[in-house]
Design an enzyme around this catalytic site. Structure first.
Site, PDB file in Angstrom:
ATOM      1  CG  ASP A  46      30.840  49.997  74.970  1.00  0.00           C
ATOM      2  OD1 ASP A  46      32.419  50.154  74.850  1.00  0.00           O
ATOM      3  OD2 ASP A  46      30.005  49.953  74.889  1.00  0.00           O
ATOM      4  CE1 TYR A  51      25.484  54.109  75.473  1.00  0.00           C
ATOM      5  CE2 TYR A  51      26.972  51.372  75.685  1.00  0.00           C
ATOM      6  CZ  TYR A  51      26.605  52.933  74.926  1.00  0.00           C
ATOM      7  OH  TYR A  51      27.411  52.541  73.773  1.00  0.00           O
ATOM      8  CE  LYS A  76      31.016  53.170  74.414  1.00  0.00           C
ATOM      9  NZ  LYS A  76      30.204  52.305  74.827  1.00  0.00           N
ATOM     10  CG  HIS A 109      29.314  58.109  73.749  1.00  0.00           C
ATOM     11  ND1 HIS A 109      28.541  57.901  74.984  1.00  0.00           N
ATOM     12  CD2 HIS A 109      29.073  57.959  73.106  1.00  0.00           C
ATOM     13  CE1 HIS A 109      27.641  56.611  74.385  1.00  0.00           C
ATOM     14  NE2 HIS A 109      28.527  56.520  73.258  1.00  0.00           N
TER      15      HIS A 109
END
Ligand SMILES: NC(=O)c1ccc[n+]([C@@H]2O[C@H](COP(=O)([O-])OP(=O)(O)OC[C@H]3O[C@@H](n4cnc5c(N)ncnc54)[C@H](OP(=O)(O)O)[C@@H]3O)[C@@H](O)[C@H]2O)c1
Length: 277
Positions: A46, A51, A76, A109
């Site tokens: 994931d 990120y 996402k 997201h």
């Protein structure tokens, strides 16, 4: 080597029930973590644009030598990519950084209802799915009201809603709503999140003693027994193995009832009408 069982999605694809969370690992750390995770048996990773580690995830996938078809990769798109066709550009960037020609699951997201762009974003997701750049499409942090609007105004029912969920934040009404619609619930921050204190609850320690498992394994088994998909994060190979080693025991109903004392109630957890990115 343990492999997580597969859960069927409403579009015919399947998702490994337990995957590796990768926030807040940076490119370098995540690349090493993905290699170790694949060695341990993880087949589900994931990540997210936000990120900042998709390149590292892609490097790790390449270095692991695992066949692409055997791996389930989620990314996402956050607010920057909501509205009109921006999601198409966002996915292209993710695919480039990941070094992949499709992702298994693409999520919105956060709903960001004040921006009011999740409907047009979802319509772009539908087109990206039809074009084969993504196999399954889903959402994250959507409340039932956001989903109701999505279902009324678009064609494809999300395959997954990834939400904050743990024995302390149980979201039972949301989970019931998802299962009525055929949406798989995926738990993020399943261990209570970085810096959380869920794992220090005495009941988890006591149950760990009973089953010869750690508090983290008891919590992950709780997720698995309720049919949830879950993505615990660890950068530590020992803990990665520990977190995947939850398929050889079962919590009995009385123990599940004991864990219910950790439930902080329906208002617990983040509120995606007020927060998100
Ligand atoms: N959709 C969203 O909005 C959203 C939001 C947040 C997170 N996520 C995703 O969900 C993933 C998981 O959530 P999270 O990272 O917030 O929280 P989490 O997985 O519940 O907890 C991670 C924390 O638990 C520690 N840990 C892991 N395994 C352990 C074990 N066996 N025993 C003791 N401690 C352990 C980790 O430390 P070590 O690394 O040192 O082991 C880390 O500090 C994220 O990585 C991300 O991929 C999604």
């Amino acid at each position: 080597m343990t492999l997580a069982p597969l859960i069927k999605l409403n579009d015919g694809y399947s998702i490994p029930q337990l995957g590796l969370g990768t926030w807040p690992l940076d490119d370098e750390k995540v690349s090493a973590a993905v290699v170790r995770a694949v060695e341990a048996g993880y087949r589900h990773i994931d990540t997210a644009v936000k990120y900042g580690n998709e390149k590292g995830v892609g490097d790790g996938i390449k270095a692991s030598g695992v066949d692409r078809e055997d791996l389930f990769v989620t990314t996402k798109l956050d607010g920057e990519f909501q509205g009109n066709d921006r999601a198409a550009e966002g996915l292209d960037g993710s695919l480039q950084r990941l070094g992949l020609d499709y992702v298994d699951l693409l999520l919105i997201h956060w709903p960001l209802p004040a921006r009011d762009e999740f409907i047009s974003t979802w319509k772009t997701f539908e087109r990206l799915q039809a074009a084969g750049k993504v196999r399954s499409i889903g959402v994250s942090n959507f409340k039932p009201a956001h989903l109701e609007r999505l279902l009324a105004e678009t064609d494809v029912v999300p395959a997954v809603n990834q939400i904050q969920l743990s024995p302390a934040i149980t979201r039972t009404a949301e989970r019931d709503f998802h299962s009525r619609l055929g949406i798989v619930t995926e738990s993020y921050s399943p261990l209570g999140g970085s810096g959380g204190d869920l794992l220090s609850a005495p009941i988890l320690y006591q149950l760990g003693e009973k089953y010869e498992k750690t508090p983290a394994q008891v919590v992950l088994r709780w997720h698995i027994q309720q049919g949830l998909v879950t993505i615990p994060k660890s950068g530590n190979p020992e803990r990665m193995r520990e977190n995947l080693d939850v398929f050889d025991f079962a919590l009995d109903p009385l123990d599940l009832a004991e864990i219910a004392i950790l439930d902080e109630g329906p208002g617990a957890g983040n509120d995606s009408d007020a927060t998100g990115h």
